[in-house]
Motif scaffolding. Structure first.
Motif, PDB file in Angstrom:
ATOM      1  N   VAL A  12       0.859  -1.186   0.000  1.00 31.08           N
ATOM      2  CA  VAL A  12       0.000   0.000   0.000  1.00 31.08           C
ATOM      3  C   VAL A  12       0.895   1.236   0.000  1.00 31.08           C
ATOM      4  CG1 VAL A  12      -0.180   0.065   2.519  1.00 31.08           C
ATOM      5  CG2 VAL A  12      -1.975   1.104   1.123  1.00 31.08           C
ATOM      6  N   GLN A  13       0.388   2.317  -0.556  1.00 31.95           N
ATOM      7  CA  GLN A  13       1.168   3.551  -0.587  1.00 31.95           C
ATOM      8  C   GLN A  13       1.074   4.287   0.752  1.00 31.95           C
ATOM      9  OE1 GLN A  13      -0.158   5.839  -3.998  1.00 31.95           O
ATOM     10  NE2 GLN A  13       1.497   4.977  -5.251  1.00 31.95           N
ATOM     11  N   GLY A  16      -2.083   5.684   2.885  1.00 34.92           N
ATOM     12  CA  GLY A  16      -3.232   4.833   2.630  1.00 34.92           C
ATOM     13  C   GLY A  16      -3.702   4.083   3.856  1.00 34.92           C
ATOM     14  N   SER A  17      -4.699   3.246   3.653  1.00 29.97           N
ATOM     15  CA  SER A  17      -5.294   2.472   4.738  1.00 29.97           C
ATOM     16  C   SER A  17      -5.297   0.993   4.391  1.00 29.97           C
ATOM     17  CB  SER A  17      -6.736   2.927   5.003  1.00 29.97           C
ATOM     18  OG  SER A  17      -6.780   4.260   5.444  1.00 29.97           O
ATOM     19  N   ASP A  84      -4.731   3.258   9.413  1.00 30.08           N
ATOM     20  CA  ASP A  84      -4.891   4.455   8.599  1.00 30.08           C
ATOM     21  C   ASP A  84      -3.604   5.279   8.632  1.00 30.08           C
ATOM     22  OD1 ASP A  84      -8.181   4.653   9.992  1.00 30.08           O
ATOM     23  OD2 ASP A  84      -7.640   3.867   8.023  1.00 30.08           O
TER      24      ASP A  84
END
Length: 124
Positions: A12-13, A16-17, A84
């Protein structure tokens, strides 16, 4: 014998979440304290979050406070970790753990049952 299976880890970047899940078999989280730990390469395993089974008390590691949330479903079969505002330093293998005995949430040695881990990678 409680068995724990984690899922949800992926790339994930940053910012992000991600939501991790831990499913229990042979027992429920309504009778076990649940913990999420993580271990990055070359680092010790550290507490991320924990949820007490009798008091619903929660505990969070300093580095994730305000960003991560641990929860349990009503049936007690699954514990989730909502993550998050992810940062590259959150990159690690995340482990779900469970125990019946008391003691500090952050002590990994007090947890009796562990999952196999799920990889979370946060890119910058």
């Amino acid at each position: 014998q409680v068995q724990l299976i984690e899922s949800g880890g992926r790339l994930v970047q940053a910012g992000g979440s991600l939501r991790l899940s831990c499913e229990a078999s042979g027992g429920t989280f309504n009778a076990y304290t649940a913990g999420w730990f993580r271990q990055a390469p070359g680092k010790e395993r550290e507490i991320v979050a924990a949820l007490g089974w009798s008091t619903d008390m929660t505990f969070y590691g300093d580095s994730v406070k305000g960003r991560f949330t641990i929860s349990r479903d009503n049936a007690g079969n699954t514990v989730s970790l909502q993550m998050d505002s992810l940062k590259p330093e959150d990159t690690a293998v995340y482990y779900c753990a469970a125990r019946r005995r008391g003691g500090a949430f952050s002590r990994a040695d007090l947890y009796d049952y562990w999952g196999q881990g799920t990889q979370v990678t946060v890119s910058s």
